[in-house]
Design a protein around this motif. Structure first.
Motif, PDB file in Angstrom:
ATOM      1  N   VAL A  70      34.868  27.595  43.490  1.00  0.00           N
ATOM      2  CA  VAL A  70      34.344  28.681  42.662  1.00  0.00           C
ATOM      3  C   VAL A  70      35.441  29.077  41.683  1.00  0.00           C
ATOM      4  N   ARG A  71      35.168  28.920  40.391  1.00  0.00           N
ATOM      5  CA  ARG A  71      36.179  29.199  39.375  1.00  0.00           C
ATOM      6  C   ARG A  71      35.853  30.413  38.533  1.00  0.00           C
ATOM      7  N   ARG A  72      34.667  30.957  38.751  1.00  0.00           N
ATOM      8  CA  ARG A  72      34.234  32.060  37.913  1.00  0.00           C
ATOM      9  C   ARG A  72      33.303  32.951  38.729  1.00  0.00           C
ATOM     10  N   ILE A  73      33.484  34.252  38.615  1.00  0.00           N
ATOM     11  CA  ILE A  73      32.534  35.195  39.207  1.00  0.00           C
ATOM     12  C   ILE A  73      32.171  36.189  38.104  1.00  0.00           C
ATOM     13  N   ASP A  74      30.881  36.287  37.826  1.00  0.00           N
ATOM     14  CA  ASP A  74      30.446  37.143  36.719  1.00  0.00           C
ATOM     15  C   ASP A  74      30.125  38.559  37.167  1.00  0.00           C
ATOM     16  N   ALA A  75      29.753  38.721  38.428  1.00  0.00           N
ATOM     17  CA  ALA A  75      29.477  40.065  38.954  1.00  0.00           C
ATOM     18  C   ALA A  75      29.460  39.982  40.474  1.00  0.00           C
ATOM     19  N   ILE A  76      29.782  41.120  41.112  1.00  0.00           N
ATOM     20  CA  ILE A  76      29.679  41.205  42.575  1.00  0.00           C
ATOM     21  C   ILE A  76      28.645  42.272  42.928  1.00  0.00           C
ATOM     22  N   LEU A  77      27.749  41.927  43.836  1.00  0.00           N
ATOM     23  CA  LEU A  77      26.783  42.889  44.366  1.00  0.00           C
ATOM     24  C   LEU A  77      27.255  43.269  45.761  1.00  0.00           C
ATOM     25  N   PHE A  78      27.531  44.545  45.976  1.00  0.00           N
ATOM     26  CA  PHE A  78      27.993  44.976  47.298  1.00  0.00           C
ATOM     27  C   PHE A  78      26.846  45.563  48.115  1.00  0.00           C
ATOM     28  N   THR A  79      26.709  45.082  49.353  1.00  0.00           N
ATOM     29  CA  THR A  79      25.667  45.607  50.247  1.00  0.00           C
ATOM     30  C   THR A  79      26.110  46.948  50.825  1.00  0.00           C
ATOM     31  N   HIS A  80      27.385  47.042  51.202  1.00  0.00           N
ATOM     32  CA  HIS A  80      27.972  48.270  51.735  1.00  0.00           C
ATOM     33  C   HIS A  80      29.481  48.046  51.809  1.00  0.00           C
ATOM     34  N   ALA A  81      30.219  49.089  52.231  1.00  0.00           N
ATOM     35  CA  ALA A  81      31.675  49.019  52.101  1.00  0.00           C
ATOM     36  C   ALA A  81      32.400  48.765  53.421  1.00  0.00           C
ATOM     37  N   HIS A  82      31.723  48.209  54.426  1.00  0.00           N
ATOM     38  CA  HIS A  82      32.445  47.851  55.651  1.00  0.00           C
ATOM     39  C   HIS A  82      33.466  46.756  55.356  1.00  0.00           C
ATOM     40  N   ALA A  83      34.535  46.748  56.168  1.00  0.00           N
ATOM     41  CA  ALA A  83      35.682  45.871  55.902  1.00  0.00           C
ATOM     42  C   ALA A  83      35.292  44.411  55.731  1.00  0.00           C
ATOM     43  N   ASP A  84      34.360  43.923  56.562  1.00  0.00           N
ATOM     44  CA  ASP A  84      34.014  42.495  56.479  1.00  0.00           C
ATOM     45  C   ASP A  84      33.259  42.148  55.198  1.00  0.00           C
ATOM     46  N   HIS A  85      32.896  43.157  54.392  1.00  0.00           N
ATOM     47  CA  HIS A  85      32.144  42.905  53.159  1.00  0.00           C
ATOM     48  C   HIS A  85      32.941  43.230  51.897  1.00  0.00           C
ATOM     49  N   VAL A  86      34.085  43.910  52.040  1.00  0.00           N
ATOM     50  CA  VAL A  86      34.827  44.310  50.832  1.00  0.00           C
ATOM     51  C   VAL A  86      36.288  43.869  50.798  1.00  0.00           C
ATOM     52  N   LEU A  87      36.865  43.509  51.944  1.00  0.00           N
ATOM     53  CA  LEU A  87      38.329  43.334  51.946  1.00  0.00           C
ATOM     54  C   LEU A  87      38.829  42.098  51.200  1.00  0.00           C
ATOM     55  N   GLY A  88      37.926  41.292  50.671  1.00  0.00           N
ATOM     56  CA  GLY A  88      38.354  40.161  49.843  1.00  0.00           C
ATOM     57  C   GLY A  88      38.508  40.540  48.379  1.00  0.00           C
ATOM     58  N   LEU A  89      38.271  41.804  48.098  1.00  0.00           N
ATOM     59  CA  LEU A  89      38.258  42.223  46.691  1.00  0.00           C
ATOM     60  C   LEU A  89      39.584  41.969  45.989  1.00  0.00           C
ATOM     61  N   ASP A  90      40.679  42.073  46.717  1.00  0.00           N
ATOM     62  CA  ASP A  90      41.984  41.830  46.081  1.00  0.00           C
ATOM     63  C   ASP A  90      42.085  40.387  45.562  1.00  0.00           C
ATOM     64  N   GLU A  91      41.372  39.464  46.229  1.00  0.00           N
ATOM     65  CA  GLU A  91      41.424  38.057  45.811  1.00  0.00           C
ATOM     66  C   GLU A  91      40.803  37.839  44.427  1.00  0.00           C
ATOM     67  N   THR A  92      40.059  38.819  43.938  1.00  0.00           N
ATOM     68  CA  THR A  92      39.436  38.640  42.623  1.00  0.00           C
ATOM     69  C   THR A  92      40.460  38.759  41.490  1.00  0.00           C
ATOM     70  N   ARG A  93      41.721  39.102  41.826  1.00  0.00           N
ATOM     71  CA  ARG A  93      42.776  39.096  40.799  1.00  0.00           C
ATOM     72  C   ARG A  93      42.799  37.764  40.062  1.00  0.00           C
ATOM     73  N   ARG A  94      42.602  36.681  40.799  1.00  0.00           N
ATOM     74  CA  ARG A  94      42.661  35.351  40.186  1.00  0.00           C
ATOM     75  C   ARG A  94      41.517  35.156  39.174  1.00  0.00           C
TER      76      ARG A  94
END
Ligand code: ZN
Ligand code: ZN
Ligand code: ZN
Length: 260
Positions: A70-94
């Protein structure tokens, strides 16, 4: 890809601990079946336009993006903010640095304010070095467009917590669901492809078990259905043999084409 079809990839189909779980020697955690190796829950939807929607940013996002190139992400849809669903957000720096601009992130007002709190460092300014994720947080309370494509939030219950599933074309993705409120059924019925969570066989206060997921599938009558957010209680091969026709246990890397 044919016009009108989106390609869906299950990036992770495991529950919050992942499978295998740290320090567990059970049959599933020691299984040699690759379908018993489950990263945390996330899905990639490649639209006919070529745009990529990510549903949730699991802690395994880096491994998932590398595995599926995956080289491109145009948008993220979040279901909710539990750790197993959001903690990868820092990886979107790339992705921010590859794409240049901020990454639009959609979710309910509660989910968005929780993400703003958990990732406060991303909004504080003055960060140097590796940088911070560049996010454009957007609270949504009804149908909206992500990367120019129509998306419909499906309000569901996760225990007592109101969260979102999402409808994108013929796909309905409802993870971390313990109840589909009456008002949301019209958004679920008629989905060509329904993805529901099914944690295990025993009941759980905040997730459907297999029996409850199957009952919801029977009512929704989708073209086909897949179970996700699976714990180590369920071994792929054994559970697959007892599921009814048209229902499958999802696994990491499973790809589908759905009506967009
Ligand atoms: Zn185990
Ligand atoms: Zn959850
Ligand atoms: Zn979860």
């Amino acid at each position: 890809m044919s016009p009108g079809l989106a390609r869906v990839t299950f990036l992770g189909t495991g529950t919050s601990h992942g499978v295998p779980m740290i320090g567990c020697d059970c049959r599933t955690c020691t299984s040699t079946d690759p379908r018993d190796q489950r990263l945390r829950p996330s899905m990639l939807v490649q639209l006919p336009t070529g745009a990529n929607l990510l549903i949730d940013a699991a802690p395994d996002l880096r491994a998932q993006a590398l595995r599926h190139r995956v080289r491109r992400i145009d948008a993220i849809l979040f279901t909710h903010a539990h750790a197993d669903h959001v903690l990868g957000l820092d990886e979107t720096r790339r992705f921010s640095s590859l794409q240049g601009g901020p990454l639009p992130c959609y979710g309910s007002p509660d989910t968005i304010s929780e993400i703003r709190r958990v990732f406060a460092y991303a909004f504080r300014g003055g960060h140097e070095g590796g940088g911070v994720p560049k996010l454009e947080l957007v609270a949504v309370e009804g149908p909206f467009q992500a990367a120019g494509w129509p998306v419909v939030p499906v309000p569901i219950l996760h225990g007592s917590l109101p969260i979102y599933g999402y409808r994108v074309g013929g796909l309905a993705y409802l993870t971390d669901c313990s109840e589909i409120p009456e008002a949301s059924w019209p958004l679920v019925e008629g989905a060509g492809t329904l993805v529901l969570d099914a944690l295990r066989d025993r009941p759980h206060p905040t997730h459907f078990n297999v029996e409850q997921a199957l009952a919801a599938i029977e009512r929704a009558r989708p073209g086909r259905a897949f179970l996700t957010h699976v714990s180590h209680d369920l071994a792929h091969e054994a559970v697959s043999r007892r599921l009814p026709a048209g229902v499958e246990l999802a696994y990491d890397g499973l790809m589908l084409e759905v009506e967009a």
